[in-house]
Design a protein around this motif. Structure first.
Motif, mmCIF file in Angstrom:
data_model
loop_
_atom_site.group_PDB
_atom_site.id
_atom_site.type_symbol
_atom_site.label_atom_id
_atom_site.label_comp_id
_atom_site.label_asym_id
_atom_site.label_seq_id
_atom_site.Cartn_x
_atom_site.Cartn_y
_atom_site.Cartn_z
ATOM 1 N N ARG A 34 1.911 1.931 -3.419
ATOM 2 C CA ARG A 34 0.766 2.148 -4.306
ATOM 3 C C ARG A 34 0.641 1.049 -5.369
ATOM 4 O O ARG A 34 0.330 1.312 -6.533
ATOM 5 C CB ARG A 34 0.844 3.523 -4.959
ATOM 6 C CG ARG A 34 0.755 4.683 -3.971
ATOM 7 C CD ARG A 34 0.623 6.011 -4.705
ATOM 8 N NE ARG A 34 0.418 7.109 -3.787
ATOM 9 C CZ ARG A 34 1.397 7.874 -3.304
ATOM 10 N NH1 ARG A 34 2.660 7.637 -3.664
ATOM 11 N NH2 ARG A 34 1.148 8.866 -2.485
ATOM 12 N N LYS A 69 0.840 -1.202 0.000
ATOM 13 C CA LYS A 69 0.000 0.000 0.000
ATOM 14 C C LYS A 69 0.874 1.251 0.000
ATOM 15 O O LYS A 69 0.548 2.249 -0.653
ATOM 16 C CB LYS A 69 -0.940 0.012 1.203
ATOM 17 C CG LYS A 69 -1.931 -1.138 1.251
ATOM 18 C CD LYS A 69 -2.734 -1.301 -0.028
ATOM 19 C CE LYS A 69 -3.695 -0.163 -0.274
ATOM 20 N NZ LYS A 69 -4.506 -0.381 -1.502
ATOM 21 N N GLY A 123 -6.141 -3.671 3.543
ATOM 22 C CA GLY A 123 -5.687 -3.028 2.318
ATOM 23 C C GLY A 123 -5.586 -3.907 1.099
ATOM 24 O O GLY A 123 -5.219 -3.433 0.017
ATOM 25 N N ASP A 152 -6.642 -5.578 -2.193
ATOM 26 C CA ASP A 152 -7.600 -5.120 -3.199
ATOM 27 C C ASP A 152 -8.528 -6.229 -3.673
ATOM 28 O O ASP A 152 -9.695 -5.976 -3.994
ATOM 29 C CB ASP A 152 -6.851 -4.526 -4.396
ATOM 30 C CG ASP A 152 -6.082 -3.266 -4.013
ATOM 31 O OD1 ASP A 152 -6.725 -2.291 -3.584
ATOM 32 O OD2 ASP A 152 -4.841 -3.267 -4.118
#
Length: 338
Positions: free
Chosen positions: A164, A161, A183, A185
């Motif tokens: 990014r 995270k 976090g 996805d």
């Protein structure tokens, strides 16, 4: 002091708590009264006789502790006395008292408990090496994390995270909600579906840039197939050997026989890379590891390193801690409390 010994190879029942005299600190080392010690899958492999780096049995394993320095060896700064510290230990961590080389000792982050601090060294240093040092995860790239619910998996999510990256993880369904709150996805239930077609669906057939795989054997071959051009496969364990029903050493040989061979010419043609990580073989690279550790501990202060302790066991229940991890019940770190 009290120490947990692996008395012989076998199940969790071979772990035994024993008493011993307190060790005297040697030159360049400090003595730590341990409050918490991390449990890692390598410890389980050592108990089963599957970890070649483990000391000769009977032995005390354990790579990481958090506690209070109560003595220093000759030539070691007394500034460490009475300070809270987190340390890497080359075995011996399953104890209420350990000696650690001062260059492997860090100041404990004030905002963390001792249990949370003991969750950092092995998992987060491994994750940093996988994601940053060798995996070179970049913004916008997709990373596939196998065993995303384990200690390394959660550490990878924190680091991913920060960089990014898009994060996909394999884990049993009961862990999905928790992992997404951390976090992740996208989560894939590897127990109910073939994860490879699902990864390809999630990436519109392209595959991913980085895969982190602790399973070993033929699973590495399957992971390699999920890489897109410029993709990297990071291998950091062979936990399938511990899950095999075959007796030792046949279980290890079975996993080794199924491992893929990566030919340089095929790697060049495919524009792909493979690499391996073993934190336990970096003792001669202390300056590098320390720099990584300093970055991670700064990340604690900045709020992007968030160690999660799933469960704490008493030191004399180390066997229960091993069984808990082997049953894949943990979400994050399992810790022993001295």
């Amino acid at each position: 002091m009290r120490q947990v010994f692996i008395t012989r190879t076998g199940g969790p029942e071979v772990l035994e708590l024993r008493e011993a005299p307190d060790p005297l600190p040697i030159s360049g080392a400090v003595r730590i009264r341990v409050k918490a010690a991390g449990v890692n899958f390598a410890d389980i492999m050592a108990r089963k006789g599957l970890y070649p780096d483990a000391p000769k049995l009977p032995a005390v394993v354990g790579y990481e502790v958090s506690g209070v320095v109560d003595a220093v060896g000759p030539g070691t700064s007394e500034d460490w006395l009475d300070k809270e510290a987190v340390a890497l230990t080359r075995f011996g961590g399953y104890a209420d008292t350990v000696l650690a080389p001062v260059d492997q000792v860090f100041a404990k982050p004030p905002r963390l408990t001792h249990a949370e601090s003991a969750a950092i060294p092995v998992n987060y240093l491994t994750a940093w090496q996988l994601m940053v040092v060798m995996g070179a995860a970049a913004e916008g790239e997709t990373v596939l994390i196998h065993n995303a619910g384990g200690g390394v998996g959660l550490a990878v999510i924190d680091i991913g995270k920060r960089r990014r990256a898009r994060l996909i993880g394999t884990a049993s369904a009961g862990k999905h909600e928790f992992l997404k709150s951390r976090g992740l996805d996208a989560a894939i239930d590897y127990t109910q579906t073939d994860w490879l077609p699902e990864v390809m669906r999630l990436t519109e057939g392209r595959g991913v840039e980085l895969i982190l795989d602790p399973l070993g054997g033929g699973h590495w071959r399957k992971s390699y197939k999920a890489l897109r051009a410029t993709g990297r496969l990071g291998m950091f364990g062979a936990s399938d050997a511990a899950a095999s029903c075959l007796p030792w050493p046949l279980n290890l040989l079975s996993v080794a026989a199924s491992m893929p061979w990566f030919h340089p010419l095929s790697l060049m043609s495919a524009n792909k890379a493979v690499f391996g990580v073993n934190l336990g073989h970096l003792w001669e690279e202390g300056a590098k590891v320390r720099a990584w550790g300093d970055t991670l501990l700064a990340g604690v202060a900045e709020g992007w390193i968030r160690p999660h302790v799933d469960r704490i066991f008493p030191l004399d229940a180390a066997g229960d801690a091993h069984a808990y991890i082997e049953a894949r019940r943990n979400k994050g770190k399992v810790v022993l409390e001295a």
